[in-house]
Design a protein around this motif. Structure first.
Motif, mmCIF file in Angstrom:
data_model
loop_
_atom_site.group_PDB
_atom_site.id
_atom_site.type_symbol
_atom_site.label_atom_id
_atom_site.label_comp_id
_atom_site.label_asym_id
_atom_site.label_seq_id
_atom_site.Cartn_x
_atom_site.Cartn_y
_atom_site.Cartn_z
ATOM 1 N N THR A 1 6.991 15.306 20.911
ATOM 2 C CA THR A 1 5.529 15.185 20.281
ATOM 3 C C THR A 1 4.779 15.059 18.167
ATOM 4 N N ALA A 2 5.446 16.233 18.502
ATOM 5 C CA ALA A 2 5.350 16.254 16.648
ATOM 6 C C ALA A 2 5.330 15.058 15.857
ATOM 7 N N THR B 1 -1.879 16.317 15.590
ATOM 8 C CA THR B 1 -1.277 16.202 17.221
ATOM 9 C C THR B 1 -1.432 17.054 18.319
ATOM 10 N N GLN B 2 -1.218 16.615 19.111
ATOM 11 C CA GLN B 2 -1.808 17.992 20.280
ATOM 12 C C GLN B 2 -0.412 18.942 20.808
ATOM 13 N N LEU C 1 -3.270 25.184 14.607
ATOM 14 C CA LEU C 1 -3.030 24.925 13.207
ATOM 15 C C LEU C 1 -1.880 25.626 12.557
ATOM 16 N N VAL C 2 -0.572 25.618 12.650
ATOM 17 C CA VAL C 2 0.424 25.531 12.190
ATOM 18 C C VAL C 2 1.612 25.001 10.821
ATOM 19 N N MET C 3 2.118 25.075 10.211
ATOM 20 C CA MET C 3 2.881 25.346 8.918
ATOM 21 C C MET C 3 4.007 25.748 9.258
ATOM 22 N N LEU D 1 0.674 20.825 11.106
ATOM 23 C CA LEU D 1 0.680 20.235 12.128
ATOM 24 C C LEU D 1 -0.642 21.053 12.913
ATOM 25 N N GLY D 2 -1.367 20.326 13.253
ATOM 26 C CA GLY D 2 -2.973 21.075 13.702
ATOM 27 C C GLY D 2 -3.055 19.816 14.860
#
Lengths: 556, 556
Positions: B44-45, B74-75, B80-82, B108-109
């Motif tokens: 998905t990402a 994105t689901q 929230l990630v880095m 991404l979040g």
């Protein structure tokens, strides 16, 4: 009355190879003899010659020699009289030592003979184009020789004729302006012909037996000849009043040129800007022999509208409309004839001045454009000059007006502002342009045109704004407001008005200096010829009665 | 929620001096670890990164090194990630062998964290301006070294904070547009602040307890903060909707610049032509540190009028208004936030496109000018777009429209014609422009302004026609109809709109080539930098969140 020039001369009135060296001496010689032989009053004649401005001092180059034609309408003489002097060595005629005249023709006539007098001047102009004219006169060893030469030169020409009922008018154009002018002249008892190409316009006039005039003057105006035949319309007329849109000038010139007679007076009502220049070019091409007078009025004398077929309503007649001949020194010759019927015409400086005092250029296109939606919504059902002009619109009119005045100034001409013009033409005074417009009763009741596809744009843009902006461009005067209106009008009508308009090329003045243009139009003023690339295109003004020709050495 | 960037990282999510040589390989490495540590769904990402257009592939020059920030909402992630990777040797990031990235920050979040996500991007943009930022990361010998450097770099900065009630709007401007937008947002349950410099406008809103909205939507719209204090208005807002005349953009930018926070979204409603460029220049000068987003709408969303103090009547809300960020690749980042409240906003290509799809430029000045007398006679009591536009007026509008489309084309932009726009924005169809205008119910009941001294000229001429004509001039596209309107408007208002308007100098693009301009605005597209005299004036776009900077080597 008909005559030939040679018939007015007797051997006593012709002096060949005179010893006189100066103008004053020569004129005295000729007047003394005219006094003796024809009973002319010398003192009165001298005063009226002086009053006639350039006419007394102007000399014209004809081939390698110079002709002077001092002339005046004057009570000093009971009949039309002439006297001639020749001087192969030259008589000092102007200011400088080189400004000589070789042949002098003095012409005097009382006001009653004004028509004849103009035609005699025209005949002399035509002689000037005859091969070897001045040399033949200069070669003449005696008075009789000279008269004999004139007789032979004139033998192939018609007699000079003055029309009965002089002056007789022919109005060309049966729109609101032409109908008003024809009606006005006829109601004042003048003999009037009416010509138009459009038979539908004439039928109701013929059916009614005249023009039904309403408004400021009223009555059934009975005309003499009402015709679509240009020859019939023009043939016995002394004054041809052209009252058509300026965009039709070129075509009308082509139509009437073959029937023009020497000495007829053609007046463009109005010329817009550059009308006489354009008209002269066509005449010169189609009928290079004939010698008419050509003049333009600064604006149309009437505010009028066609109300019904054969009917015209005159809202107002202007107090004062300037009229100028091309070249300018003839204005004084022709204006008295026109003023016998229409004293509203006053002397204009020259056709540049009348062309640049073109208030229609300022008002018509901009007001129409800035009211275009309203015109289309209401079919023009609002007062054009009053409701159509608000402070916002007036600010644009003032900008256009300033540009016009600036172009005129670059030509050495002090044009009237639109506000000054309202005062001169309508007695309408105001501190600002809009105040003066609102003070003008002549504008009351004048509705907007019913469509934007109207001569307020289709005539005034190509025949007024384009020539002014084009002259401005040539002389380095910016005209952004005019150009904006020209461009928007072109878009609105889908016509490139720059392409079809009277640019300096079409006026025959492209590449000329201010001095050259002024000289062309004024006929004098320049001390020496100034040659420049492009002046070959200049109109040959001996095509008109004007004795001047570009490059000649003017008097003062 | 508040956070610091360094807090999102663990040593597992930081890869220093990686061996990977290519983009796909690197992103796979980072996503694999995010999957392991944070439970991110890789597939998905990857799909959402790809869908985010340039965001996945763009790289930005920072000093001598290049940074890439692949990012997506994105689901695939619940939070929230880095993840970070460094490569002193460089990773192949673009199409060509020289298009390397040295540092990669993957972000991404989920949609719920969109506000925070934007502020993190903004924080990264601010890092880029920190002396030695990329070299420090590249020097890090271990993951913990790198995290330690980020912690210290971030220690002087505030925490990244997401506002509660996100997104919260601040509407700046309380004219008809601002009142309509604030009212509309509040009636949909959004928290809305309202700012204007004019206390008289706010008093009735405060007295009523909200904005009285009538028309297409209705009700008393209760606002949160209603103030003339820019700091209070702006401080907790995520989206700043600037709804003032374009001529006020410069001043508003000066007033709010000191209070702007990183990651705030500023939208000019609308920018007219060049608004974002001008706004960015002021921000860069007044507050060079802050990193907001800047965008402009192609037109105002509402057709509205103030009817009484504190009351606004909404005649219509457009179906679709394009919105573009500067630079363009950020549109996808910020638009979802705005669309949560106003789904009428759709992605615009870039600010050149929104600026040139400026239909007000086509309609407002020309219709006002061509109806100026009627406006002054009736105080605008007629239907502006219906009675004010007739075939004659429409012909001018079409000419202006063609010029606008031609200027856009010279910039490589396919602008919508006014007729197309009427269909897109209002569902108004017609075979000609005038037909389409008459088919637009949104125009019914909209009267003309009550005076010609109105923003239809005072705003649309300097902020719309002047920049389009000025760009046209620079690129050799003739715009005579626009220039005519500009000139006549200048005369009418007594203001030189060319002198005060947004010329290419004021937009900071004078002397630039088409390629350079497009690159400035789009942020990518050009394969190699193209240097030309004058580009020194270009805005430094790292002044915005945009990582781009003129002259950087864009990806695809």
């Amino acid at each position: 009355m008909t005559m030939r020039i040679a018939e007015t001369l007797t051997s006593e009135l012709v002096f060949v190879k005179i010893k006189a060296k100066e103008r004053v001496e020569t004129i005295d010689l000729l007047l003394s003899e005219l006094h003796k032989i024809r009973g002319v009053d010398k003192e009165t004649a001298l005063r009226d010659l002086a009053a006639n401005g350039q006419a007394a001092t102007l000399r014209v180059a004809v081939g390698d020699n110079y002709l002077a034609v001092p002339h005046a309408v004057t009570q000093a003489s009971k009949q039309l009289v002439m006297a001639v002097a020749t001087s192969p060595a030259g008589i000092l005629w102007g200011e400088g030592p080189d400004e000589l005249a070789n042949v002098v023709i003095l012409l005097l006539g009382p006001p009653q003979t004004h028509g004849l007098y103009l035609r005699v001047l025209s005949r002399i102009a035509r002689f000037c184009k005859t091969e070897g004219f001045l040399p033949s006169l200069l070669d003449a060893q005696s008075s009789l020789d000279l008269i004999g030469y004139l007789e032979s030169a004139e033998s192939s020409m018609e007699e000079v004729a003055e029309e009965p009922d002089s002056p007789r008018f022919c109005v060309i154009g049966a729109g609101p302006g032409g109908m008003a002018m024809a009606g006005h002249l006829a109601l004042m008892g003048r003999k009037v012909n009416l010509y138009t190409r459009n038979a539908d316009r004439l039928a109701p006039v013929q059916a009614r037996g005249g023009i039904d005039v309403t408004g400021e003057i009223q009555g059934l105006a009975k005309l003499d000849v009402v015709t679509t035949d240009p020859e019939k319309a023009v043939e016995h007329s002394e004054v041809l009043m052209i009252v058509v849109p300026a965009t039709a000038h070129r075509n009308i010139a082509k139509i009437i040129a073959p029937y023009i007679k020497d000495g007829q007076i053609i007046v463009l009502n109005p010329g817009r800007t550059g009308g006489a220049l354009e008209f002269a070019q066509v005449l010169q091409t189609v009928n290079p022999v004939v010698r008419p007078y050509l003049a333009e009025a600064q604006t149309l004398l009437y505010a009028s509208r066609l109300t019904n077929p054969g009917q015209v309503h005159i809202y107002g007649i202007k107090n004062s409309v300037a009229l100028a001949a091309l070249p300018a020194y003839q204005t004084a010759d022709i204006l008295p004839i026109i003023r016998t019927a229409l004293p509203q015409f006053v002397p204009g400086d020259n056709v540049l001045k009348t062309g640049l005092d073109n208030i229609g250029a300022v008002f018509h296109p901009a007001i129409t454009l800035l009211n275009s939606a309203r015109i289309e919504n209401t079919n023009g059902n609002f007062q054009f000059y009053l409701e159509g002009v608000t402070p916002a619109v007036a600010s644009i009119l003032e900008a256009i007006d300033q540009e016009r005045v600036a172009v005129a100034e670059a030509l050495g001409i002090r044009a009237n502002t639109a506000r000054e013009w309202l005062y001169l033409a309508y007695n309408a005074a105001g501190k600002t342009l809009i105040e003066a417009m609102r003070a003008n009763p002549g504008y009351r009741g004048i509705n907007a045109p019913s469509t934007v596809h109207h001569r307020y744009i289709s005539e005034d843009v190509p025949a007024s704004l384009v020539p002014i902006a084009s002259i401005g461009e040539m002389l380095g005067v910016r005209t952004p407001a005019m150009r904006s209106i020209i461009h928007l009008a072109s878009v609105m009508h889908g016509i490139d008005y720059w392409a079809i308009g009277r640019t300096v090329d079409k006026l025959g003045i492209a590449g000329m200096s201010v001095k050259e243009i002024r000289f062309l139009v004024v006929g004098a003023e320049m001390k020496g010829p100034e040659q420049k690339a492009g002046n070959q295109q200049a109109i040959d003004y001996t095509a008109l009665v004007g004795f001047g020709k570009y490059g000649f050495d003017g008097g003062t």
